[in-house]
Motif scaffolding. Structure first.
Motif, PDB file in Angstrom:
ATOM      1  N   ILE A 194       0.839  -1.198   0.000  1.00 62.52           N
ATOM      2  CA  ILE A 194       0.000   0.000   0.000  1.00 62.52           C
ATOM      3  C   ILE A 194       0.877   1.253   0.000  1.00 62.52           C
ATOM      4  O   ILE A 194       1.768   1.399   0.850  1.00 62.52           O
ATOM      5  N   LEU A 195       0.620   2.145  -0.965  1.00 63.90           N
ATOM      6  CA  LEU A 195       1.290   3.442  -1.028  1.00 63.90           C
ATOM      7  C   LEU A 195       0.297   4.523  -0.600  1.00 63.90           C
ATOM      8  O   LEU A 195      -0.827   4.565  -1.102  1.00 63.90           O
ATOM      9  N   LEU A 196       0.710   5.389   0.304  1.00 64.21           N
ATOM     10  CA  LEU A 196      -0.163   6.400   0.883  1.00 64.21           C
ATOM     11  C   LEU A 196       0.195   7.796   0.390  1.00 64.21           C
ATOM     12  O   LEU A 196       1.370   8.178   0.362  1.00 64.21           O
ATOM     13  N   LYS A 197      -0.811   8.538   0.025  1.00 64.88           N
ATOM     14  CA  LYS A 197      -0.616   9.911  -0.427  1.00 64.88           C
ATOM     15  C   LYS A 197      -0.115  10.794   0.716  1.00 64.88           C
ATOM     16  O   LYS A 197      -0.661  10.795   1.813  1.00 64.88           O
ATOM     17  N   ASN A 198       0.954  11.534   0.451  1.00 58.04           N
ATOM     18  CA  ASN A 198       1.383  12.610   1.355  1.00 58.04           C
ATOM     19  C   ASN A 198       0.504  13.815   1.026  1.00 58.04           C
ATOM     20  O   ASN A 198       0.799  14.574   0.106  1.00 58.04           O
ATOM     21  N   PHE A 199      -0.604  13.961   1.765  1.00 55.42           N
ATOM     22  CA  PHE A 199      -1.590  14.964   1.360  1.00 55.42           C
ATOM     23  C   PHE A 199      -1.097  16.389   1.589  1.00 55.42           C
ATOM     24  O   PHE A 199      -1.517  17.308   0.891  1.00 55.42           O
ATOM     25  N   GLN A 200      -0.184  16.590   2.529  1.00 56.78           N
ATOM     26  CA  GLN A 200       0.315  17.941   2.776  1.00 56.78           C
ATOM     27  C   GLN A 200       1.077  18.464   1.558  1.00 56.78           C
ATOM     28  O   GLN A 200       0.754  19.525   1.006  1.00 56.78           O
ATOM     29  N   LEU A 201       2.060  17.709   1.100  1.00 55.86           N
ATOM     30  CA  LEU A 201       2.868  18.161  -0.031  1.00 55.86           C
ATOM     31  C   LEU A 201       2.108  18.064  -1.346  1.00 55.86           C
ATOM     32  O   LEU A 201       2.289  18.904  -2.227  1.00 55.86           O
ATOM     33  N   SER A 202       1.248  17.069  -1.478  1.00 56.69           N
ATOM     34  CA  SER A 202       0.430  16.952  -2.700  1.00 56.69           C
ATOM     35  C   SER A 202      -0.500  18.149  -2.835  1.00 56.69           C
ATOM     36  O   SER A 202      -0.610  18.758  -3.911  1.00 56.69           O
ATOM     37  N   ASP A 203      -1.180  18.482  -1.748  1.00 58.66           N
ATOM     38  CA  ASP A 203      -2.166  19.563  -1.802  1.00 58.66           C
ATOM     39  C   ASP A 203      -1.525  20.940  -1.882  1.00 58.66           C
ATOM     40  O   ASP A 203      -2.164  21.894  -2.322  1.00 58.66           O
ATOM     41  N   ASP A 204      -0.254  21.040  -1.474  1.00 58.73           N
ATOM     42  CA  ASP A 204       0.460  22.305  -1.681  1.00 58.73           C
ATOM     43  C   ASP A 204       0.522  22.636  -3.171  1.00 58.73           C
ATOM     44  O   ASP A 204       0.418  23.802  -3.566  1.00 58.73           O
ATOM     45  N   ILE A 205       0.663  21.614  -3.999  1.00 56.34           N
ATOM     46  CA  ILE A 205       0.682  21.816  -5.447  1.00 56.34           C
ATOM     47  C   ILE A 205      -0.736  21.872  -6.013  1.00 56.34           C
ATOM     48  O   ILE A 205      -1.097  22.791  -6.744  1.00 56.34           O
ATOM     49  N   ALA A 206      -1.559  20.898  -5.638  1.00 52.31           N
ATOM     50  CA  ALA A 206      -2.862  20.730  -6.285  1.00 52.31           C
ATOM     51  C   ALA A 206      -3.873  21.808  -5.892  1.00 52.31           C
ATOM     52  O   ALA A 206      -4.668  22.248  -6.729  1.00 52.31           O
ATOM     53  N   PHE A 207      -3.865  22.244  -4.630  1.00 50.90           N
ATOM     54  CA  PHE A 207      -4.901  23.150  -4.153  1.00 50.90           C
ATOM     55  C   PHE A 207      -4.399  24.533  -3.755  1.00 50.90           C
ATOM     56  O   PHE A 207      -5.093  25.527  -3.920  1.00 50.90           O
ATOM     57  N   ARG A 208      -3.187  24.607  -3.191  1.00 49.70           N
ATOM     58  CA  ARG A 208      -2.735  25.873  -2.624  1.00 49.70           C
ATOM     59  C   ARG A 208      -1.804  26.664  -3.532  1.00 49.70           C
ATOM     60  O   ARG A 208      -1.450  27.801  -3.211  1.00 49.70           O
ATOM     61  N   PHE A 209      -1.415  26.106  -4.661  1.00 52.29           N
ATOM     62  CA  PHE A 209      -0.384  26.720  -5.486  1.00 52.29           C
ATOM     63  C   PHE A 209      -0.694  28.174  -5.828  1.00 52.29           C
ATOM     64  O   PHE A 209       0.191  29.038  -5.761  1.00 52.29           O
ATOM     65  N   SER A 210      -1.932  28.483  -6.199  1.00 50.19           N
ATOM     66  CA  SER A 210      -2.283  29.841  -6.631  1.00 50.19           C
ATOM     67  C   SER A 210      -3.050  30.628  -5.576  1.00 50.19           C
ATOM     68  O   SER A 210      -3.557  31.722  -5.864  1.00 50.19           O
ATOM     69  N   ASN A 211      -3.108  30.102  -4.359  1.00 48.62           N
ATOM     70  CA  ASN A 211      -3.858  30.752  -3.282  1.00 48.62           C
ATOM     71  C   ASN A 211      -3.012  31.858  -2.644  1.00 48.62           C
ATOM     72  O   ASN A 211      -2.121  31.591  -1.846  1.00 48.62           O
ATOM     73  N   LYS A 212      -3.315  33.092  -2.986  1.00 51.12           N
ATOM     74  CA  LYS A 212      -2.505  34.218  -2.509  1.00 51.12           C
ATOM     75  C   LYS A 212      -2.670  34.481  -1.017  1.00 51.12           C
ATOM     76  O   LYS A 212      -1.853  35.202  -0.418  1.00 51.12           O
TER      77      LYS A 212
END
Length: 402
Positions: A194-212
């Motif tokens: 089982i491989l688990l998503k590192n949601f902190q670093l993943s979401d830094d790119i996927a969701f927070r990248f353009s959040n000023k």
């Protein structure tokens, strides 16, 4: 050697056209062809084509040291064949490099793992055959269930089908103090890694990248590299799992997301001790540190990381139950249109549109839905399902009469 594992979900549902109560029994075609074609072409121009071209250049530039993986839903592949053969060809070129891994999933991006083992197996095998047909005999060895939905029992079913690894969410309420940056094994069948998503670093790119308003805005490769270097040395793999539409669709080209991705490998190779690997390489090379205990299904959706995005209210549960009540009858019917509609009506997005959550999660659901309200989504779906039930019952009667 520590490694980064990039996984991208590629999925577009077949959206249902506006279907009125008065259409029941009269109109048996449910799909909004114009909308579906328009959306595929739009996302192709904004995301799939430019990002695939970028990844191909990066793989060639780094002589295969940069690697990624995809799970492309069967319903999305069907639309590529119909509306965007250029996109399909661009994915085929990526896979042909030998440095891009394809994962297996349910063909219609369904919730069948929660309803029927038989239907789940059929969906998985249908997707496997589609991958083999479209990608020169390719056979995936790692599985990714719809929206990373996973439990011990689902993992056991996946292991029984011969897969060696599976992806899911590194949910806090499951991990507790443990880190997602290791290989784990299924709690019932240890043969499934089982491989688990590192949601902190993943979401830094996927969701927070353009959040000023984000305290770490803007995200640069140097900043991301510091976060990677802060990962304890004994932790082996950072799994960055996200929607592929992150690039160009959710995060527009103007945000600099393409430039960030283009610069990322050089930063990783020059400033960290990380490499890049595909899921199967991580599964084969990493020794599981422990079993992962997931008695109740988890997903990568919403703050709860559970199933409530799809099965969290009475509307969703009623529609879900009504649909799967038909399984035994549908399986007896030899009619390609019935079988097509049966598969496409299972797509998880139809239930996602019925979600009645509010606050931050509600905003996300509204962004992805083409309906004005969840109740509109429910009514439209149930009208279609009512017609589908009539067709199934009619076919069953025809069979009994012969």
């Amino acid at each position: 050697m520590r490694t980064i594992c990039f996984y991208f979900q590629v999925h577009q549902p077949l959206r249902i056209k506006p279907y009125r109560f008065f259409d029941i029994g009269d109109d048996h075609y449910y799909w909004d062809d114009y909308s579906n074609k328009s959306i595929i072409r739009k996302v192709a121009q904004k995301c799939y084509l430019p990002m695939n071209a970028l990844l191909l250049d990066m793989i060639n530039h780094y002589n295969g040291k940069f690697k990624v993986s995809f799970s492309i839903s069967g319903v999305c592949l069907d639309q590529f064949e119909s509306y965007a053969p250029d996109v399909l060809e661009s994915f085929q070129k990526l896979v042909a490099t030998g440095h891009v891994e394809l994962l297996n999933e349910t063909d219609a991006h369904s919730l069948s793992a929660l309803a029927s083992k038989t239907e789940f197996n059929r969906m998985v095998n249908a997707h496997k055959e589609k991958i083999k047909r479209l990608f020169n005999g390719y056979e995936p060895k790692v599985f990714r269930n719809t929206e990373l939905i996973y439990s011990d029992k689902i993992g056991e079913m996946v292991a029984d089908m011969g897969f060696e690894g599976m992806l899911t969410e590194g949910a806090k309420h499951i991990l507790g103090w443990k880190s997602p940056n290791f290989v784990y094994e299924n709690n019932i069948n240890p043969n499934l890694k089982i491989l688990l998503k590192n949601f902190q670093l993943s979401d830094d790119i996927a969701f927070r990248f353009s959040n000023k308003s984000w305290s770490d805005y803007p995200l640069t490769t140097e900043k991301f590299g510091k976060w990677l270097n802060a990962v304890p040395k004994e932790q082996e793999t950072v799994n960055l799992f996200m929607d592929y539409e992150t690039f160009g669709e959710h995060q527009w080209v103007e945000t600099g997301i393409f430039e960030f991705m283009k610069a990322l490998p050089n930063m990783v190779f020059s400033q960290t001790d990380f490499t890049f690997s595909t899921p199967y390489e991580v599964v084969k090379g990493g020794k599981p540190i422990a079993k992962i205990n997931v008695p109740v299904p988890i997903s990568w959706a919403d703050e709860e990381r559970d199933l409530t995005a799809w099965l969290g209210n009475d509307l969703q549960n009623e529609a879900f139950a009504k649909l799967y009540e038909l399984e035994d009858k549908v399986k007896k019917i030899d009619d390609p249109e019935i079988q097509r509609d049966w598969s496409y009506l299972q797509t998880s997005d139809h239930f996602y549109y019925m979600c009645t959550k509010f606050f931050s999660d509600g905003a996300v659901h509204s962004y992805f839905s083409h309906y004005d309200t969840p109740y509109d989504a429910f009514i439209n779906y149930m009208n279609v399902l009512s017609d589908f039930i009539l067709r199934v019952e009619s076919k069953v009667k025809e069979m009994q009469a012969t």
